[in-house]
Design an enzyme around this catalytic site. Structure first.
Site, mmCIF file in Angstrom:
data_model
loop_
_atom_site.group_PDB
_atom_site.id
_atom_site.type_symbol
_atom_site.label_atom_id
_atom_site.label_comp_id
_atom_site.label_asym_id
_atom_site.label_seq_id
_atom_site.Cartn_x
_atom_site.Cartn_y
_atom_site.Cartn_z
ATOM 1 N N SER A 1 -2.478 -8.038 3.098
ATOM 2 C CA SER A 1 -2.931 -7.855 4.492
ATOM 3 C C SER A 1 -3.215 -9.203 5.143
ATOM 4 O O SER A 1 -3.248 -9.309 6.361
ATOM 5 C CB SER A 1 -4.208 -7.016 4.527
ATOM 6 O OG SER A 1 -3.984 -5.800 3.889
ATOM 7 N N HIS B 1 0.840 -1.208 0.000
ATOM 8 C CA HIS B 1 0.000 0.000 0.000
ATOM 9 C C HIS B 1 0.877 1.262 0.000
ATOM 10 O O HIS B 1 0.596 2.223 -0.701
ATOM 11 C CB HIS B 1 -0.856 0.065 1.269
ATOM 12 C CG HIS B 1 -1.891 -1.001 1.391
ATOM 13 N ND1 HIS B 1 -1.860 -1.959 2.372
ATOM 14 C CD2 HIS B 1 -3.006 -1.248 0.667
ATOM 15 C CE1 HIS B 1 -2.916 -2.740 2.257
ATOM 16 N NE2 HIS B 1 -3.617 -2.349 1.226
#
Ligand code: PAF
Length: 281
Positions: free
Chosen positions: A187, A37
């Site tokens: 994640s 990210h």
């Protein structure tokens, strides 16, 4: 960094920035931020005047309640990471604001892309992604929006979404960011227990071996090669390995040097579902 939780406040502020001639770069996320990210954000920051990041765990893109429940959430930690990339605006709405009671959820027709690979494994997932991303674009009014190529199929859906909705935004694809041992950052990786984390790089190693066999194997043989590799590894449960073109993600039957082609994989490792892909042509 300014943090907003209300849609109206965010819209008013960003509209003002846009009217002042500032270019908005946007990275939508569901939080649980990692280096992948942050790479998108660094690029967005560099290419725009203001960096806007959203954090919203979108319930309607989860077709598995357990998956939604265990999705990692830690807004304070994420906010610290956002400061480290000099994020200007964090938009972190709550569920009721994004989906007020009684609101009708739109149904998109993304065509074939929606029904294969991730679409067939997770019915309704891409409609949920389309609905939330379209809403986030309306709120954050970005010039440029950044998406990682790990979710290559999602990227194809988003491109289709902006065509359908005629949204004036540039969709910027960004290369997969990997751990030093090759595991694609996600994640979900934090849910891998020790032994699983140790063996997880096998996924990318196999993709690389498949890619290297392209001059020797037909697509059918390559698929079989990957299936066989995973048969020898009982800790992995291979959901699919597909070889498809890069535009509408339809499976290819033979190699064509003029058609961009990728290998796509989804694997369950323990309780964690991992996806990855590699460019073959
Ligand atoms: O890729 C994600 O994190 C999500 O699918 C997205 C694009 C933020 C929509 O909820």
């Amino acid at each position: 960094m300014i943090t907003f939780s209300k849609i109206a406040d965010t819209q008013t502020f960003l509209y003002q920035q846009k009217t002042n001639g500032l270019k908005i770069g946007f990275v939508p996320t569901m939080g649980a931020l990692h280096e992948g990210h942050l790479e998108l954000m660094r690029r967005a920051k560099q290419e725009n005047d203001i960096l806007v990041v959203s954090i919203f765990v979108n319930p309607i893109q989860f077709n598995n309640k357990e998956d939604l429940k265990k999705y990692p959430r830690n807004l304070n930690r994420d906010a610290e990471l956002l400061k480290s990339v000099d994020c200007d605006v964090l938009f972190a709405p709550d569920n009721n604001d994004m989906y007020p009671e009684g609101q009708i959820i739109k149904s998109y027709d993304f065509g074939n892309i929606e029904h294969i690979m991730e679409g067939s494994s997770r019915p309704g997932h891409f409609n949920g992604v389309g609905v939330v991303v379209s809403r986030l674009f309306e709120i954050c009014i970005p010039h440029n929006a950044y998406f990682g190529e790990k979710d290559f199929q999602q990227l194809a859906i988003i491109k289709k979404l902006v065509d359908i909705e005629n949204t004036p935004v540039n969709i910027i694809p960004c290369a997969i960011v990997r751990e030093a041992d090759g595991l694609a950052m996600s994640s979900r990786n934090i849910h891998l227990i020790d032994h699983e984390r140790e063996v997880a790089p096998f996924i990318y190693q196999t993709l690389k071996m498949a890619k290297d066999s392209q001059g020797v194997f037909s697509p059918v043989k390559m698929k079989q090669f990957v299936l066989d590799k995973f048969k020898g590894k009982p800790e992995f449960d291979l959901e699919y390995f597909e070889i498809a073109n890069e535009t509408d993600l339809q499976p290819i039957k033979q190699w064509d040097k003029d058609v961009g082609t990728l290998g796509f994989i989804a694997v369950n490792l323990g309780k964690v579902r991992l996806i990855d892909n590699i460019r073959i042509i």
